[in-house]
Design a protein around this motif. Structure first.
Motif, PDB file in Angstrom:
ATOM      1  N   MET A  94      33.133  94.792 -13.437  1.00  0.00           N
ATOM      2  CA  MET A  94      32.059  94.115 -12.724  1.00  0.00           C
ATOM      3  C   MET A  94      31.467  95.080 -11.700  1.00  0.00           C
ATOM      4  O   MET A  94      32.201  95.736 -10.952  1.00  0.00           O
ATOM      5  N   ILE A  95      30.149  95.173 -11.702  1.00  0.00           N
ATOM      6  CA  ILE A  95      29.442  96.064 -10.783  1.00  0.00           C
ATOM      7  C   ILE A  95      28.547  95.230  -9.875  1.00  0.00           C
ATOM      8  O   ILE A  95      27.646  94.524 -10.339  1.00  0.00           O
ATOM      9  N   LYS A  96      28.816  95.304  -8.568  1.00  0.00           N
ATOM     10  CA  LYS A  96      28.023  94.582  -7.566  1.00  0.00           C
ATOM     11  C   LYS A  96      27.799  95.488  -6.365  1.00  0.00           C
ATOM     12  O   LYS A  96      28.750  96.070  -5.845  1.00  0.00           O
ATOM     13  N   LYS A  97      26.548  95.616  -5.983  1.00  0.00           N
ATOM     14  CA  LYS A  97      26.199  96.444  -4.822  1.00  0.00           C
ATOM     15  C   LYS A  97      26.818  97.835  -4.943  1.00  0.00           C
ATOM     16  O   LYS A  97      27.404  98.369  -3.995  1.00  0.00           O
ATOM     17  N   GLU A  98      26.694  98.397  -6.131  1.00  0.00           N
ATOM     18  CA  GLU A  98      27.157  99.747  -6.469  1.00  0.00           C
ATOM     19  C   GLU A  98      28.675  99.909  -6.418  1.00  0.00           C
ATOM     20  O   GLU A  98      29.198 101.020  -6.564  1.00  0.00           O
ATOM     21  N   LYS A  99      29.391  98.818  -6.250  1.00  0.00           N
ATOM     22  CA  LYS A  99      30.851  98.864  -6.290  1.00  0.00           C
ATOM     23  C   LYS A  99      31.348  98.388  -7.646  1.00  0.00           C
ATOM     24  O   LYS A  99      30.965  97.312  -8.109  1.00  0.00           O
TER      25      LYS A  99
END
Length: 326
Positions: free
Chosen positions: A262-267
């Protein structure tokens, strides 16, 4: 709590996928393979010996008449799914039928009707639906963790050998990329986004008449799915689900993935969910739970789900001009 009674399985059609399934049955508590059937007696005997199965049949009718069997797994080529499933249900057997459910919606409808008429469990063997990685990723999507879904991209391709007798290149058996593996990307888009407003599809064909490559665009009010299947080459086989707040990748090989990212806010966060065996074990356990609850369908992959998916397949077939009745 007392142990649940053993659920006794029979297998019809003893090709490669039946071997995989039989191996997985051995990993499931409360499952026993009691009989197998092939049109070749020698094949049935050899298969049974590999999996400690006591009974063999060279007649599909005879295995359906075996009263010791609770549920039949039908693993024959696509063109016989409907006929054999209906006959088995009429013989008061529960049925797990290999995907795709049938070659068209009309046959699928008859199969579901037989399940309801005879009050017997029936499920299309869409094992990906029960995969732990898929279920966990799907739960996050449903909770809105990556926002509103706007885009899905999924492919499924491998290089098949067309030089030998191979069902994948046999039009009469329902061969080709769409029916064998294209149903997986369609399943993914359907499960997450539902029935699309429209479908655009285009294929290239093998000399035998089956589709060797099929590209599909599913259009929704606020989303699109770009899907692909092929049997003339390999592909990355990573599925991407993109939302307004993030992205989930079902890692390679996505339909049987043991992890997702999972990728969220470049994390990036990786979730590892190793499977028991290859992963068929989970659909087997779902069958057991349904049988023990006297349910004739799964809530995770219902009769309606199978009917709606085969309707999408029919729409693609019509667009690309794929006709198995020729």
């Amino acid at each position: 709590m007392k142990d649940q009674p053993t659920i006794k399985w029979g297998i019809i059609g003893l090709g490669a996928i039946a071997h995989l399934f039989a191996k997985e049955l051995q990993l499931v508590k409360g499952a026993e393979l009691v009989a197998v059937a092939s049109r070749s007696k020698d094949n049935a005997i050899a298969f049974a010996a590999n999996y400690h199965c006591k009974k063999t049949y060279d007649s599909y009718e005879d295995i359906m008449n075996d009263t010791t069997i609770d549920i039949l797994y039908i693993a024959t080529p696509h063109d016989s799914h409907a006929e054999l499933s209906i006959k088995a249900l009429e013989k008061n057997k529960h049925v797990l039928c290999e995907k795709p459910i049938a070659l068209d919606y009309k046959d699928a409808e008859k199969m579901i009707a037989a399940s309801r008429k005879h009050n017997k469990f029936f499920m299309e063997a869409f094992w990906t639906r029960f995969n732990p990685s898929f279920r966990a990723a799907f739960a996050k999507i449903k909770k809105g963790e990556i926002g509103e879904i706007r885009y899905i991209n999924a492919d499924f391709a491998f290089c098949a050998n067309d030089k030998e007798k191979n069902r994948l290149f046999d039009l009469k058996l329902g061969g080709g990329s769409l029916m064998d593996i294209g149903v997986y990307p369609l399943f993914l888009a359907y499960t997450i986004l539902g029935v699309p407003d429209s479908i655009l599809a285009k294929s290239n064909f093998h000399s035998s008449g089956v589709d060797s490559q099929t590209a599909m665009i599913l259009n929704y009010k606020d989303a699109q799915a770009v899907l692909y299947s092929g049997i003339s080459h390999t592909s990355d086989m990573i599925a991407t689900i993109s939302g307004t707040e993030g992205q989930i990748n079902l890692n390679k090989t996505w339909h049987m993935a043991e992890s997702f990212t999972m990728i969220k806010k470049e994390k990036e966060t990786n979730y590892d969910l190793p499977t028991n065996g290859m992963g068929y074990t989970y659909e087997i356990e779902e069958c057991h739970q349904c049988l023990r609850n006297n349910a004739i369908e799964s809530q995770l992959w219902s009769h309606q789900n199978s009917l709606e998916l085969i309707q999408l397949v029919d729409k693609v077939k019509n667009q690309i001009g794929l006709d198995f009745s020729i």
